[in-house]
Design an enzyme around this catalytic site. Structure first.
Site, mmCIF file in Angstrom:
data_model
loop_
_atom_site.group_PDB
_atom_site.id
_atom_site.type_symbol
_atom_site.label_atom_id
_atom_site.label_comp_id
_atom_site.label_asym_id
_atom_site.label_seq_id
_atom_site.Cartn_x
_atom_site.Cartn_y
_atom_site.Cartn_z
ATOM 1 C CB SER A 280 -1.007 -0.050 1.268
ATOM 2 O OG SER A 280 -0.233 -0.251 2.422
ATOM 3 C CG ASP B 120 -3.705 4.470 8.189
ATOM 4 O OD1 ASP B 120 -2.353 4.970 7.983
ATOM 5 O OD2 ASP B 120 -3.919 3.811 7.223
ATOM 6 C CG HIS C 199 -1.362 3.499 4.910
ATOM 7 N ND1 HIS C 199 -2.313 2.913 5.649
ATOM 8 C CD2 HIS C 199 -0.641 2.709 4.096
ATOM 9 C CE1 HIS C 199 -2.219 1.595 5.120
ATOM 10 N NE2 HIS C 199 -1.303 1.404 4.369
#
Ligand SMILES: *[C@@H]1O[C@H](CO)[C@@H](O)[C@H](O)[C@H]1NC(C)=O
Ligand SMILES: *[C@@H]1O[C@H](CO)[C@@H](O)[C@H](O)[C@H]1NC(C)=O
Ligand SMILES: *[C@@H]1O[C@H](CO)[C@@H](O)[C@H](O)[C@H]1NC(C)=O
Length: 317
Positions: free
Chosen positions: A40, A279, A282
Site C-alpha cells: 500500500s 491512520d 500510511h
C-alpha cells in the site's frame, strides 16, 4: 540525433562501472519507464488509499519526469507506455495462507510483469495491425527503472499471527532476492530497493504489540519492533551486496527509508506537520513529498547515487 542518443546511451553508458568516480558527472539514465513492485505504500490502483494523496513513488516518478505510474489492471486498455505499477495494498514478499490475506505477493507481481512483457513482445511483432502506443517497447524493458518497496507487511503479519519474526526474516529476504533474480532474467538491470520502516514508531504499533516486549524508547517507539526492522534491513542490505556479485550486469541501489521515515515519525512537528500519517501507518501527501526530497538525490542510497543515475553501478561501494 535524438534517436541516435537514445540508442547510444544504453549501449555505451548503461551499467558502466563508475568505481569511486563522482556519479553525477555521468549522464542521467533517461529511464523510459518505471516498474514498481510493492504494497500500500506505493499502490496506485483502484484500491489505493483515497486519503493518501500522492505517494512516494509518484513524487519519484515526477522527479524522473515519467508521467504515469499506472496500476497493472486492464491489461488490454491501460496505458503502460511509461511502465506499470504492480503494487497492491496488503501485499507481502512471502505468500500468505491465512484467510483474507492479499494474494499479490512479490512472486505474483513479478509474474504479472512477465505477462505484460509477453503481451508487449506479441503486440510489437504484429505492429502493423495493432496500435502499440500504449504498451512499452520490448527494447525498453532493459532500460527501465525497477523499484521495490515491500516487506513491511511480512513483519506486521508476523506480529499479527504471532510468528517468531526473527526466525522468519531470512526466508523473507530469500524470497525478495528470488524475485529480483527473476526480474534480472527477464532483462531488468536498474533496481532501486527500499528497505523497511521503523514499525515500532507507527501509531498502529500499539495494536500489534500483543505479548511482545513493550519497552519504548525516548520517542515512544517500541524498541523490539524497531530492532526487528533493523535486523530485516541489515539482512536485506547484505543480500543486495551479494546480488551485486551474482548479477553482474545489474545496478542495484539499496535505499535506506528507515532513517528518514524515523525522522518523519519522531520529529514531525519540527518539520511543520501535524501528523505524518492518516491512520497510524500510511503517510499523508506532504510527508511523502518530504520523504521523496530526502531520497531522490541519493543521500539515503548505497551506493550514493541519485535516482536519475541509478543505472550506473558501482562495485565495492
Ligand atoms: C484481452 O485481449 C486478449 C487478446 O488480445 C483477449 O483474449 C482477452 O479476452 C482480453 N481480455 C479482456 C479482459 O478484455
Ligand atoms: C493509439 O492509442 C493511443 C493511446 O491509447 C491513442 O492516443 C492513439 O490515438 C491511437 N492511435 C491510433 C492510430 O489509433
Ligand atoms: C539531499 O537532499 C536533502 C534534503 O533536501 C539534503 O538534506 C541533503 O543534503 C542532500 N544530499 C545531497 C548529497 O545532495
Amino acid at each position: 540525433m535524438l534517436v541516435l542518443i537514445q540508442i547510444l546511451v544504453p549501449l555505451v553508458l548503461f551499467n558502466i562501472d563508475v568505481g569511486a568516480m563522482d556519479v553525477t558527472s555521468l549522464p542521467p539514465c533517461n529511464f523510459p519507464a518505471i516498474y514498481n513492485f510493492g504494497d500500500s505504500n506505493s499502490a496506485t490502483g483502484s484500491d489505493r488509499y483515497p486519503n493518501a494523496g500522492r505517494l512516494l513513488i509518484e513524487f519519484m516518478a515526477d522527479y524522473l519526469r515519467i508521467p504515469y505510474v499506472n496500476a497493472y489492471q486492464n491489461l488490454n486498455t491501460t496505458n503502460f507506455q511509461y511502465g506499470a505499477n504492480f503494487a497492491s495494498p496488503g501485499a507481502s514478499v512471502t505468500p500468505q495462507q491465512y484467510p483474507n490475506s492479499n494474494p499479490f505477493d512479490i512472486g505474483i507481481q513479478v509474474k504479472q510483469f512477465g505477462e505484460l512483457k509477453l503481451q508487449s513482445n506479441d503486440v510489437y511483432k504484429q505492429a502493423k495491425q495493432t496500435n502499440t502506443s500504449r504498451l512499452p517497447k520490448p527494447d525498453d524493458f532493459s532500460k527501465a527503472l525497477y523499484t521495490l518497496d515491500i516487506g513491511q507487511n511480512d513483519l506486521t503479519l508476523c506480529y499479527i499471527i504471532k510468528l517468531d519474526v526473527r526466525a522468519e526474516i531470512p526466508n523473507i529476504i530469500n524470497k525478495f532476492a528470488a524475485a529480483i533474480k527473476v526480474l534480472y532474467q527477464q532483462g531488468a538491470r536498474a533496481f532501486w530497493i527500499h528497505n523497511t520502516a521503523p514499525i515500532g514508531c507507527f501509531g498502529f504499533a500499539s495494536r500489534l504489540i500483543g505479548e511482545l516486549p513493550k519497552t519504548q524508547d525516548q520517542n515512544k517507539c517500541y524498541t523490539f519492533m524497531n530492532e526487528m526492522s533493523n535486523e530485516y534491513n541489515r539482512q536485506l542490505k547484505e543480500k543486495v551486496n551479494k546480488l551485486k556479485v551474482e548479477l553482474p550486469e545489474a545496478a542495484l541501489t539499496y535505499v535506506d527509508l528507515y532513517t528518514p521515515v524515523h525522522e518523519l515519525l519522531t520529529t514531525y512537528t519540527k518539520l511543520g506537520l501535524e501528523n505524518p500519517t492518516f491512520d497510524g501507518i500510511h503517510r499523508i501527501q506532504s510527508a511523502n513529498q518530504w520523504l521523496a526530497n530526502r531520497v531522490v538525490n541519493g543521500s539515503m542510497s548505497d551506493p550514493p547515487i541519485p535516482i536519475t543515475h541509478a543505472c550506473h553501478k558501482r562495485v565495492g561501494a
